[in-house]
Scaffold this active site. Structure first.
Site, PDB file in Angstrom:
ATOM      1  N   HIS A  79      -0.616  -0.013  -9.729  1.00 44.04           N
ATOM      2  CA  HIS A  79      -1.362  -0.930  -8.850  1.00 44.04           C
ATOM      3  C   HIS A  79      -1.855  -2.159  -9.632  1.00 44.04           C
ATOM      4  CE1 HIS A  79      -3.811  -1.073  -4.868  1.00 44.04           C
ATOM      5  NE2 HIS A  79      -3.560  -2.305  -5.317  1.00 44.04           N
ATOM      6  N   ARG A  92       0.840  -1.187   0.000  1.00 46.37           N
ATOM      7  CA  ARG A  92       0.000   0.000   0.000  1.00 46.37           C
ATOM      8  C   ARG A  92       0.883   1.248   0.000  1.00 46.37           C
ATOM      9  NH1 ARG A  92      -3.603  -2.693  -1.586  1.00 46.37           N
ATOM     10  NH2 ARG A  92      -5.529  -3.224  -0.508  1.00 46.37           N
TER      11      ARG A  92
HETATM   12  P1  NAP Z   1      -2.219 -11.230   5.082  1.00 44.34           P
HETATM   13  O1  NAP Z   1      -2.470 -12.628   4.654  1.00 44.34           O
HETATM   14  O2  NAP Z   1      -3.208 -10.540   5.934  1.00 44.34           O
HETATM   15  O3  NAP Z   1      -0.777 -11.226   5.824  1.00 44.34           O
HETATM   16  C1  NAP Z   1      -0.250 -10.113   6.451  1.00 44.34           C
HETATM   17  C2  NAP Z   1       1.138 -10.435   6.997  1.00 44.34           C
HETATM   18  O4  NAP Z   1       1.711  -9.243   7.530  1.00 44.34           O
HETATM   19  C3  NAP Z   1       1.119 -11.459   8.124  1.00 44.34           C
HETATM   20  O5  NAP Z   1       2.221 -12.325   8.003  1.00 44.34           O
HETATM   21  C4  NAP Z   1       1.275 -10.593   9.380  1.00 44.34           C
HETATM   22  O6  NAP Z   1       1.935 -11.221  10.460  1.00 44.34           O
HETATM   23  C5  NAP Z   1       2.163  -9.484   8.864  1.00 44.34           C
HETATM   24  N1  NAP Z   1       2.012  -8.282   9.685  1.00 44.34           N
HETATM   25  C6  NAP Z   1       0.884  -7.576   9.938  1.00 44.34           C
HETATM   26  N2  NAP Z   1       1.148  -6.553  10.771  1.00 44.34           N
HETATM   27  C7  NAP Z   1       2.465  -6.629  11.069  1.00 44.34           C
HETATM   28  C8  NAP Z   1       3.343  -5.880  11.890  1.00 44.34           C
HETATM   29  N3  NAP Z   1       2.896  -4.826  12.604  1.00 44.34           N
HETATM   30  N4  NAP Z   1       4.636  -6.248  11.955  1.00 44.34           N
HETATM   31  C9  NAP Z   1       5.094  -7.311  11.274  1.00 44.34           C
HETATM   32  N5  NAP Z   1       4.306  -8.082  10.473  1.00 44.34           N
HETATM   33  C10 NAP Z   1       3.025  -7.736  10.374  1.00 44.34           C
HETATM   34  O7  NAP Z   1      -1.981 -10.287   3.820  1.00 44.34           O
HETATM   35  P2  NAP Z   1      -1.788 -10.700   2.271  1.00 44.34           P
HETATM   36  O8  NAP Z   1      -3.025 -11.314   1.734  1.00 44.34           O
HETATM   37  O9  NAP Z   1      -0.512 -11.434   2.149  1.00 44.34           O
HETATM   38  O10 NAP Z   1      -1.671  -9.248   1.617  1.00 44.34           O
HETATM   39  C11 NAP Z   1      -0.736  -8.293   2.072  1.00 44.34           C
HETATM   40  C12 NAP Z   1      -1.078  -6.947   1.499  1.00 44.34           C
HETATM   41  O11 NAP Z   1      -0.763  -6.894   0.109  1.00 44.34           O
HETATM   42  C13 NAP Z   1      -2.561  -6.570   1.527  1.00 44.34           C
HETATM   43  O12 NAP Z   1      -2.968  -6.117   2.792  1.00 44.34           O
HETATM   44  C14 NAP Z   1      -2.631  -5.495   0.480  1.00 44.34           C
HETATM   45  O13 NAP Z   1      -2.381  -4.260   1.118  1.00 44.34           O
HETATM   46  C15 NAP Z   1      -1.478  -5.821  -0.468  1.00 44.34           C
HETATM   47  N6  NAP Z   1      -1.951  -6.223  -1.812  1.00 44.34           N
HETATM   48  C16 NAP Z   1      -1.511  -5.513  -2.884  1.00 44.34           C
HETATM   49  C17 NAP Z   1      -1.903  -5.880  -4.157  1.00 44.34           C
HETATM   50  C18 NAP Z   1      -1.382  -5.160  -5.380  1.00 44.34           C
HETATM   51  O14 NAP Z   1      -1.855  -5.415  -6.486  1.00 44.34           O
HETATM   52  N7  NAP Z   1      -0.407  -4.278  -5.244  1.00 44.34           N
HETATM   53  C19 NAP Z   1      -2.761  -6.976  -4.335  1.00 44.34           C
HETATM   54  C20 NAP Z   1      -3.201  -7.683  -3.215  1.00 44.34           C
HETATM   55  C21 NAP Z   1      -2.784  -7.298  -1.953  1.00 44.34           C
HETATM   56  P3  NAP Z   1       1.226 -12.439  11.257  1.00 44.34           P
HETATM   57  O15 NAP Z   1       1.175 -13.563  10.277  1.00 44.34           O
HETATM   58  O16 NAP Z   1       2.144 -12.718  12.377  1.00 44.34           O
HETATM   59  O17 NAP Z   1      -0.144 -11.961  11.655  1.00 44.34           O
END
Ligand code: NAP
Length: 310
Positions: free
Chosen positions: A273, A225
């Site tokens: 994006h 993001r």
């Molecule tokens: P997710 O499954 O919710 O995983 C989030 C990860 O971040 C988890 O491993 C979590 O740790 C870690 N985390 C959260 N808060 C943290 C902190 N304060 N310190 C350290 N680690 C932390 O998310 P996802 O599905 O992989 O997606 C990640 C992000 O990618 C989305 O939220 C979105 O913003 C972005 N995204 C971008 C696109 C694009 O096209 N650019 C597309 C899709 C998604 P824990 O496992 O320990 O909880």
């Protein structure tokens, strides 16, 4: 059983309404702006909802985010508390992100921006770069996308690290957790990939202090993001030569305003994006499946934790 759909462009909203009508026959699917009886709306399917739109629906059972992140939903200051938020995730989304991350990590690793510049100057810029096992690549966030990205990077041969909130074990990946693990994770990390969710704890995490903990010449890839990045800190780190290159897919304001310095900076690659932009038909099928499961059981596996913020 009414489903109200909102995306920032009315054309997109209308397109999604038609798609979902085809996928959920018998359900009443309408554009949010065409809702005549807000109390009849049970589901809201949204991307970047307008403040207060969702609060009108007093009998809402769930909100569906048309994407993996829920930050754009939680940004609505009038969002009703306690309504489950369903993420849209799946193999298609993960695969797309793996392709994007692998492409840009390899691009930085093999110094492609410099090679392209050399070609433009007809310069035979023959250099030797380290082999992948001698390049440390760090992935911030080890959720659906980050863990999969770290696995692939490790399989390509990179010395791969991952950082998350709670400890993780991923084969071939050195993992670090929590604030106490961050400095060690960053130390020596030549290419940094951000795949964290945007929460109060991670907002602005890509800042001058973090960049200073990376080795000189490091590259940064932000595909999570725009709110994770302090734009001016990145520009300063690139202009001072401490960071070498950055690839940015996400921005504070999207579309990125045409006057923004990122567009023309020689060390920045901008993509709009699209790192993992799910195609609407696949996304629609996932959303329809989740709505059917939620309607039948009152929950579904892709419900996010709104208190945690992801
Ligand atoms: P997710 O499954 O919710 O995983 C989030 C990860 O971040 C988890 O491993 C979590 O740790 C870690 N985390 C959260 N808060 C943290 C902190 N304060 N310190 C350290 N680690 C932390 O998310 P996802 O599905 O992989 O997606 C990640 C992000 O990618 C989305 O939220 C979105 O913003 C972005 N995204 C971008 C696109 C694009 O096209 N650019 C597309 C899709 C998604 P824990 O496992 O320990 O909880």
């Amino acid at each position: 059983m009414t489903v109200a759909i909102y995306l920032p462009s009315q054309d997109n909203t209308d397109w999604w309404v038609k798609l979902m009508q085809g996928l959920l026959p018998g359900w009443d699917i309408v554009s949010m702006d065409a809702v005549t009886d807000p109390a009849a709306v049970h589901y809201a399917v949204v991307w970047r909802p307008r403040t207060g739109d969702i609060a009108r629906f007093s009998n809402l059972k769930a909100i569906v985010s048309v994407g993996a992140g829920i930050d754009h939903v939680l940004a609505d200051a009038e969002l009703p508390l306690g309504v489950p938020i369903i993420r849209t995730v799946g193999q298609d989304l993960t695969q797309r992100m793996l392709e994007y991350v692998t492409l840009h990590v390899l691009r930085h690793h093999r110094d492609m921006p410099r090679q392209l510049q050399a070609q433009a100057e007809r310069d035979w810029h023959s250099i030797v770069v380290p082999v992948a096992p001698n390049r440390v690549v760090g992935v911030m966030g080890l959720g659906n996308l980050g863990a999969a990205a770290a696995r692939i990077l490790s399989q390509v041969g990179f010395a791969t690290r991952g950082w998350s909130k709670s400890p993780k074990a991923i084969e071939g990946v050195d993992t670090f957790a929590g604030e106490e693990g961050l400095a060690q994770f960053l130390d020596g990390c030549g290419i940094l990939v951000n795949l964290l969710p945007l929460t109060s704890a991670t907002k602005g995490i890509l800042n001058a202090d973090l960049f200073s903990k990376l080795p000189a010449g490091a590259c940064v890839i932000n595909c999570a993001r725009g709110g994770h990045l302090v734009d001016d800190d990145l520009l300063e780190a690139l202009d001072s030569g401490h960071l070498k290159q950055a690839t940015l897919d996400v921005f504070h304001q999207e579309p990125l305003p045409s006057a923004h310095p990122f567009w023309t900076h020689p060390a920045i690659t901008v993509t709009p994006h699209i790192a993992s932009r799910i195609d609407a038909e696949t996304g629609g099928r996932l959303i329809a499946e989740n709505l059917k499961i939620f309607r039948a059981t009152g929950t579904c596996p892709d419900v996010a934790d709104a208190v945690r913020g992801y």
